[in-house]
Design a protein around this motif. Structure first.
Motif, PDB file in Angstrom:
ATOM      1  N   TRP A  43      62.454  23.840  -7.106  1.00 12.72           N
ATOM      2  CA  TRP A  43      61.507  23.345  -6.116  1.00 12.72           C
ATOM      3  C   TRP A  43      60.078  23.638  -6.569  1.00 12.72           C
ATOM      4  O   TRP A  43      59.838  24.611  -7.291  1.00 12.72           O
ATOM      5  N   ALA A  44      59.138  22.811  -6.127  1.00 12.14           N
ATOM      6  CA  ALA A  44      57.724  23.029  -6.435  1.00 12.14           C
ATOM      7  C   ALA A  44      56.883  22.427  -5.312  1.00 12.14           C
ATOM      8  O   ALA A  44      56.990  21.230  -5.027  1.00 12.14           O
ATOM      9  N   GLU A  45      56.071  23.263  -4.668  1.00 10.73           N
ATOM     10  CA  GLU A  45      55.287  22.833  -3.509  1.00 10.73           C
ATOM     11  C   GLU A  45      53.874  23.397  -3.577  1.00 10.73           C
ATOM     12  O   GLU A  45      53.631  24.449  -4.183  1.00 10.73           O
ATOM     13  N   GLN A  46      52.950  22.694  -2.924  1.00 11.23           N
ATOM     14  CA  GLN A  46      51.583  23.182  -2.753  1.00 11.23           C
ATOM     15  C   GLN A  46      51.067  22.803  -1.373  1.00 11.23           C
ATOM     16  O   GLN A  46      51.577  21.875  -0.736  1.00 11.23           O
ATOM     17  N   GLY A  87      53.449  13.400  -5.713  1.00 13.58           N
ATOM     18  CA  GLY A  87      53.617  14.297  -4.572  1.00 13.58           C
ATOM     19  C   GLY A  87      53.577  13.535  -3.256  1.00 13.58           C
ATOM     20  O   GLY A  87      52.999  12.448  -3.166  1.00 13.58           O
ATOM     21  N   VAL A  88      54.184  14.103  -2.207  1.00  9.99           N
ATOM     22  CA  VAL A  88      54.158  13.447  -0.894  1.00  9.99           C
ATOM     23  C   VAL A  88      53.462  14.359   0.119  1.00  9.99           C
ATOM     24  O   VAL A  88      53.900  15.480   0.378  1.00  9.99           O
ATOM     25  N   CYS A 101      53.187  19.992   0.446  1.00  7.63           N
ATOM     26  CA  CYS A 101      53.460  18.829  -0.397  1.00  7.63           C
ATOM     27  C   CYS A 101      54.541  19.168  -1.418  1.00  7.63           C
ATOM     28  O   CYS A 101      54.456  20.175  -2.123  1.00  7.63           O
ATOM     29  N   ILE A 102      55.559  18.325  -1.497  1.00 11.52           N
ATOM     30  CA  ILE A 102      56.550  18.420  -2.567  1.00 11.52           C
ATOM     31  C   ILE A 102      55.950  17.705  -3.767  1.00 11.52           C
ATOM     32  O   ILE A 102      55.739  16.488  -3.718  1.00 11.52           O
ATOM     33  N   LEU A 160      50.747  10.030   2.001  1.00 11.90           N
ATOM     34  CA  LEU A 160      49.688   9.926   0.999  1.00 11.90           C
ATOM     35  C   LEU A 160      50.104  10.669  -0.270  1.00 11.90           C
ATOM     36  O   LEU A 160      50.915  11.596  -0.227  1.00 11.90           O
ATOM     37  N   LEU A 161      49.525  10.255  -1.382  1.00 12.53           N
ATOM     38  CA  LEU A 161      49.659  10.996  -2.632  1.00 12.53           C
ATOM     39  C   LEU A 161      48.551  12.047  -2.692  1.00 12.53           C
ATOM     40  O   LEU A 161      47.565  11.964  -1.944  1.00 12.53           O
ATOM     41  N   PRO A 162      48.685  13.052  -3.558  1.00 13.44           N
ATOM     42  CA  PRO A 162      47.738  14.174  -3.540  1.00 13.44           C
ATOM     43  C   PRO A 162      46.266  13.782  -3.589  1.00 13.44           C
ATOM     44  O   PRO A 162      45.484  14.171  -2.717  1.00 13.44           O
ATOM     45  N   LYS A 163      45.861  13.006  -4.584  1.00 13.33           N
ATOM     46  CA  LYS A 163      44.442  12.679  -4.674  1.00 13.33           C
ATOM     47  C   LYS A 163      43.994  11.784  -3.521  1.00 13.33           C
ATOM     48  O   LYS A 163      42.825  11.798  -3.116  1.00 13.33           O
TER      49      LYS A 163
END
Length: 513
Positions: A43-46, A87-88, A101-102, A160-163
């Protein structure tokens, strides 16, 4: 003075960089990092709020540093956005973030990839969106939330996407730029709009997807709140911008046929400019991606190495501990120290092979469960060999990407290198030797932030087009020629490298998440 601000929302932090529009020189920059969470293996999240606070700080610091050179905030003609793909970010009806966000590196959605492929049909999915369903892409992540966190998914009103989340906070506008949207597995890459066939098949409400906007056009303007928090004036145009790889290509002038880009960042990529949305047909499913470019009416083919700089960072943090401590106390760069050690090891690392599959692998294996490691380790090897073998393993993975792209019939006249890893003379030489091709570097020291700024310049009318912006500002500064003497060792090591994944797959490629 006409200045352009580029923002690049990366995996480790956000870069804000201010450029002179006349020649692309860097006026000031700032980098602010933020954490990356791994709640479970794979897993990776922010946290999007941490992105936003870091972005505000980076803009403020960048403008303050530019003021020492006499550059005023009112000199900024436009803002461009770049960022990590896939990312979502999920927003509710109040436009508040519903969960972390994943991000792109997350591998938890393998089951959703299989379900989506079966639901749409493998061939039909390629027809509709030009790419297979992969764990790295956005749509399977969104489906994972629907399957595993239904109470959260029921409240989703916008994805949305990250940016593009940063765009929303800068301007109040909900939009998704085309080169980034191409990586969702929901966009009709040929036509540049959301695929209604895919959305219907996977029962996803199209209303949660924002409008798709061009990369080189104004999508909104900065708000008065942003002005009060950073000093950047309200009303500055914010361009559509681009995915990090698309912006990296723009920043290095890879905007016309015949050019390719090798980037060594957290992930590694090989990207080739294309004038049509051609799809890899060399296997059952495409092994390289077909995405919309940030250049209007253009596309690119891209192979991805999941763990490029990520592998070297893991090595630094877990095996290069003395150098890490030295870096903190003296400012010495740990990567440079490790690279100097690796220089004393012969090409091929005395038979030691590293598989850079620390986060699964995309090209060429499309395997979320691929696992990394060293093979061929003996008592005669030491840390020097570990470091060099990591550099070589990443180079072999990039060769996998380059080989498949070369099979597509694109005529490549030049390969340009970028990213943090490409700043290493040794690593750049290894990649040139393994690929057996010349690598050139440009004046684009700020990577995707520079490309984002050039897109802002086009949106603001400073340049007439993306190719014109690149011709005016991008220059070749260095060339790395492949060494013929290393070719035999690397060809042999590469054949060993290629044989290891299929041999180990029955043992190591198993779900751990």
């Amino acid at each position: 003075m006409q200045a352009l601000l580029g923002l690049d929302l990366g995996t480790t932090g956000v870069k804000a960089a201010l450029f002179a529009s006349e020649d692309g020189r860097v006026l000031a920059d700032a980098f602010i990092d933020y954490p990356l969470s791994h709640p479970h293996p794979g897993w990776a999240e922010q946290q999007p709020e941490e992105w936003w606070q870091a972005t505000l700080t980076a803009i403020k610091f960048c403008l303050e540093r530019a003021s020492d050179l006499g550059v005023r905030p009112t000199d900024v003609r436009g803002v461009g956005l770049s960022g990590q793909m896939h990312g979502v970010v999920l927003l509710d009806e109040r436009r508040d973030v519903l969960r972390p966000c994943i991000i792109w590196a997350d591998q938890r959605s393998d089951a959703q990839c299989h379900w989506m492929t079966e639901r749409v049909g493998a061939e039909q999915l390629i027809t509709y969106v030009s790419n297979p369903a992969l764990t790295g892409f956005s749509a399977p992540k969104l489906l994972w939330v629907r399957d595993n966190e239904p109470e959260i998914f029921a409240r989703v009103r916008t994805v949305l996407l990250p940016k593009d989340y940063i765009r929303f906070r800068l301007t109040g506008v909900l939009a998704m730029e085309i080169s980034d949207a191409a990586g969702t597995c929901l966009l009709d890459v040929k036509r540049g709009n959301w695929s209604q066939e895919v959305l219907k098949a996977i029962e996803l409400d199209p209303e949660i997807l924002p409008p798709v906007v061009p990369a080189d056009r104004t999508s909104g303007t900065t708000t008065s709140e942003v002005e009060s928090l950073t000093g950047l004036p309200a009303g500055v145009p914010v361009a559509g911008g681009g995915a990090d790889n698309a912006c990296g290509a723009v920043g290095n002038g890879v905007v016309v046929p015949g050019l390719a880009l090798v980037s060594v960042g957290t992930s590694g990529i090989v990207l080739a400019h294309a004038t049509s949305p051609q799809v890899d047909t060399s296997g059952p499913v495409p092994r390289v991606h077909t995405f919309n470019h940030a250049v209007p009416g253009a596309w690119y083919l891209m192979g991805v190495t999941q763990g490029a700089g990520l592998s070297m960072r893991w090595l630094r943090d877990n095996i290069g501990l003395p150098e890490r401590a030295l870096e903190r106390w003296t400012g010495t760069d740990a990567y440079e120290t490790l690279a100097r050690e690796a220089e004393s090891v012969a090409p091929g690392s005395d038979g030691l092979i590293f598989l850079p599959y620390l986060q699964g692998e995309r090209t060429p294996h499309l395997d979320a469960y691929a696992r990394g490691g060293w093979l061929g380790l003996t008592a005669s090897h030491d840390r020097r060999h570990l470091v060099r073998s990591v550099m070589e393993g990443v180079a072999f993975s990039l060769k996998d990407c380059m080989t498949i792209i070369g099979e597509q019939g694109l005529s490549l006249n030049q390969v340009r290198a970028t990213g943090g890893g490409a700043k290493s003379l040794l690593w750049r030489q290894i990649i040139a030797d393994v690929l057996e091709t010349e690598l050139v570097t440009t004046n684009s020291s700020e990577g995707p932030a520079f490309g984002a700024a050039l897109l802002a310049g086009v949106a603001a009318g400073v340049y007439a087009s993306v190719p014109e912006a690149c011709s005016q500002t991008v220059r070749i500064v260095e060339r790395t020629e492949p060494q013929a003497k290393t070719a035999p060792a690397y060809r042999q090591a590469y054949e060993t490298y290629r044989a290891l994944y299929p041999a180990l797959k029955p043992i190591l490629s198993k779900p751990l998440i």
